[in-house]
Design an enzyme around this catalytic site. Sequence first.
Site, PDB file in Angstrom:
ATOM      1  N   CYS A 122       0.801  -1.227   0.000  1.00  0.00           N
ATOM      2  CA  CYS A 122       0.000   0.000   0.000  1.00  0.00           C
ATOM      3  C   CYS A 122       0.836   1.279   0.000  1.00  0.00           C
ATOM      4  O   CYS A 122       0.306   2.361  -0.253  1.00  0.00           O
ATOM      5  CB  CYS A 122      -0.950   0.003   1.195  1.00  0.00           C
TER       6      CYS A 122
ATOM      7  N   HIS B 101      -3.280   6.916   2.327  1.00  0.00           N
ATOM      8  CA  HIS B 101      -3.709   5.618   1.807  1.00  0.00           C
ATOM      9  C   HIS B 101      -5.092   5.288   2.339  1.00  0.00           C
ATOM     10  O   HIS B 101      -5.354   5.392   3.543  1.00  0.00           O
ATOM     11  CB  HIS B 101      -2.709   4.540   2.212  1.00  0.00           C
TER      12      HIS B 101
ATOM     13  N   ASN C  45     -10.259  -0.299  -0.352  1.00  0.00           N
ATOM     14  CA  ASN C  45      -8.802  -0.191  -0.270  1.00  0.00           C
ATOM     15  C   ASN C  45      -8.225  -0.769  -1.553  1.00  0.00           C
ATOM     16  O   ASN C  45      -8.221  -1.981  -1.756  1.00  0.00           O
ATOM     17  CB  ASN C  45      -8.302  -0.964   0.951  1.00  0.00           C
TER      18      ASN C  45
END
Length: 338
Positions: free
Chosen positions: A117, A259, A289
């Site tokens: 990520c 993020h 996500n």
Amino acid sequence: MSRAAVLCGLGGALPATAVTNDDLAAELDTSDRWIRTRTGIGVRHVVAPGEATSDLAVRAGQEALASALRAGGQDAAVDLVVLATSTPDRPCPATAPDVAHRLGLPGVPAFDVAAVCTGFVYALATASSMITAGVAQRALVIGADTFSTILDPDDRTTRVIFGDGAGAVVLRAGTADEPGALLGFDLGSDGSGADLITVRAGGSRQRSSTEPPGAGDHFFTMDGRPVFTRAVLDMSRSSQELLDRIGWKAGELDKVVAHQANIRILHAVGGQLGVDEDRIVANLDRVGNTVAASIPLALRDAVADGGLRPGHRVLLTGFGGGLTWGSAALVWPDLDPR
């Protein structure tokens, strides 16, 4: 004025198939309320059978290149492609050369960056460094992941969180006083936390072992509670260290684009920095996500929604497996991603 990498194009891509919380509730022991309360996510997109990370990366790259052409009114050809992904089309070779080929960029250097990520921030720093060093003049940086392909279909803790997508930016050589110039980076890692976010099987460690992989070892796993704590701590600390280095105060930030892991993490990072929630960009309710794609997709949506405007002071920050973390800062330029 010193040479700098300047952001001049922005794009993104999502798969056509949308999966709502109610869709997941029909398969798993969960509910729309349970998912929204714990994550803030309402829907995520997943690739169709046969659709791969490269397909999304190419679409995002095309949009970013078109955006750069509109913004600059000049040839948008690039001489470097950096792809951040933890779900490449194949374990070998890297996916970036194929993406570059399909974008009509023959012969350019192209390679993958794997930092889960945090991948987009790492890739952004890599491309920026190559531009400031004079190795490249224009770079295409893409974050793309298809985590739906590595999730356990019976694991509600991961399936409700992750979506597939790609986001991309174009960087060009310029000067540090221009809007869009990347003003600094802060990067870090802690390998002692490697088991917190992982796929245990498929790599050389497992393949060289005489023990067969365990049931489920080919699926992604995450230890949510310590990951939450570390994500808030490391993104907050990295962000503050970068702000101190470039001489900005948190109160001067117009937007923080972190993020898109979890709405509670986003708000906690904002709280640690002293940034109001209305300055925290969030689009995870619509996409989930998306791993390395999450920051550029959030930027794209913020521009499209009118919340991110030219002249805004913007902080980017990410946290992911490795463990890894990283932050970047810029004054937002005038560009149209669509």
